[in-house]
Design an enzyme around this catalytic site. Sequence first.
Site, PDB file in Angstrom:
ATOM      1  N   ASP A  24       0.830  -1.200   0.000  1.00  0.00           N
ATOM      2  CA  ASP A  24       0.000   0.000   0.000  1.00  0.00           C
ATOM      3  C   ASP A  24       0.867   1.252   0.000  1.00  0.00           C
ATOM      4  O   ASP A  24       1.938   1.275   0.599  1.00  0.00           O
ATOM      5  CB  ASP A  24      -0.927   0.017   1.226  1.00  0.00           C
ATOM      6  CG  ASP A  24      -0.177   0.111   2.549  1.00  0.00           C
ATOM      7  OD1 ASP A  24      -0.111   1.212   3.120  1.00  0.00           O
ATOM      8  OD2 ASP A  24       0.365  -0.929   3.004  1.00  0.00           O
ATOM      9  N   SER A  25       0.394   2.279  -0.705  1.00  0.00           N
ATOM     10  CA  SER A  25       1.039   3.584  -0.746  1.00  0.00           C
ATOM     11  C   SER A  25       2.493   3.453  -1.203  1.00  0.00           C
ATOM     12  O   SER A  25       2.742   2.954  -2.303  1.00  0.00           O
ATOM     13  CB  SER A  25       0.914   4.263   0.625  1.00  0.00           C
ATOM     14  OG  SER A  25       1.220   5.639   0.545  1.00  0.00           O
ATOM     15  N   ALA A  26       3.461   3.863  -0.376  1.00  0.00           N
ATOM     16  CA  ALA A  26       4.869   3.668  -0.759  1.00  0.00           C
ATOM     17  C   ALA A  26       5.156   2.197  -1.012  1.00  0.00           C
ATOM     18  O   ALA A  26       5.910   1.847  -1.931  1.00  0.00           O
ATOM     19  CB  ALA A  26       5.785   4.207   0.330  1.00  0.00           C
ATOM     20  N   HIS A  78      -7.066   7.896   0.309  1.00  0.00           N
ATOM     21  CA  HIS A  78      -5.850   7.121   0.132  1.00  0.00           C
ATOM     22  C   HIS A  78      -5.860   5.885   1.039  1.00  0.00           C
ATOM     23  O   HIS A  78      -6.161   5.975   2.222  1.00  0.00           O
ATOM     24  CB  HIS A  78      -4.665   8.030   0.486  1.00  0.00           C
ATOM     25  CG  HIS A  78      -3.320   7.454   0.252  1.00  0.00           C
ATOM     26  ND1 HIS A  78      -2.834   7.173  -1.007  1.00  0.00           N
ATOM     27  CD2 HIS A  78      -2.335   7.104   1.118  1.00  0.00           C
ATOM     28  CE1 HIS A  78      -1.611   6.701  -0.904  1.00  0.00           C
ATOM     29  NE2 HIS A  78      -1.291   6.633   0.365  1.00  0.00           N
TER      30      HIS A  78
END
Length: 305
Positions: free
Chosen positions: A143-145, A269
């Site tokens: 997830d995300s980074a 997000h």
Amino acid sequence: MSREQRAKIDALLRQPQSAETPSVEQIRAGFRALMAQMNVPAEIRTRSTTLGTRPAVLVEPATPPRPGTILYFHGGGWVYGSPETAMSLTANLVTRTGFRALSLDYRLAPEHPFPAAIEDTLNAYRALLDSGEDPSAIVFAGDSAGGGLTITTCLAARDAGLPLPAAIAAFSPGLDATRNGESIDTKAGIDPVFTREGLARTGAMYLAGQDPHQPLLSPAVYADLRGFPPILLQAGTNEMLLDDATRLAARARAAEVDVILDITADVPHVFQAFNGILEEADQALDRAALFLGQHLHNPNTGDAR
């Protein structure tokens, strides 16, 4: 979709912040506190282990796992986060698929800037292969980074001549260190998590002066994805990083790579972390679990190193 559920999450993410610029330790502590509020299924077993050169957490279903491994990369802007902060996501994938997961505690900036995280994730994947795990029995998720690391680790593995995993699932991935996607501006203020200034600050910690105009930092703009395994990209329309996912999907299509671009309306997000609170989070995790289960073949399990 419940307006009440969305409003509750938006309010949680918009809690007033101090006017002072937080230190790295304050950012990390705040993120730990936020993610401690997420739902983690009880039907799992966890233990600490080592994968490659780094600590990791092995997450297994309470019942004997199905053959196959999810190699999970947590989010946090390459600056904060850990396997523990991502446990709601990792554990939910485990309980929904029946596979075990190994969640890697890769090195963080600013102490360890680019390319330290990719070195760690590549070493972890190499360790799984060296342990006898068949690549067709491994999927990357994050997830995300960490969603960004699913792509850049695959690039690094291909460049190193390693066989690629069976599939990639990325939740709200960070895929453009140049921050030139249109959604950076069009979703400003709508996104309850990020600001351009905040993204620039943590981004600079990770870059440490490196040019962001390169595939391992901005794969949504510069990566050659030829030969990649099937990719699932999930994002929400209320996030500044939305175009990271949409542009990578376009590059995947151009490279003749199977790709599913799964966009959920009016959610923030990494909305999947709000499982049990937001109906769309559980539905998205169900779709991700189905995707991962469809792409694991000829598994050959082994103990984590």
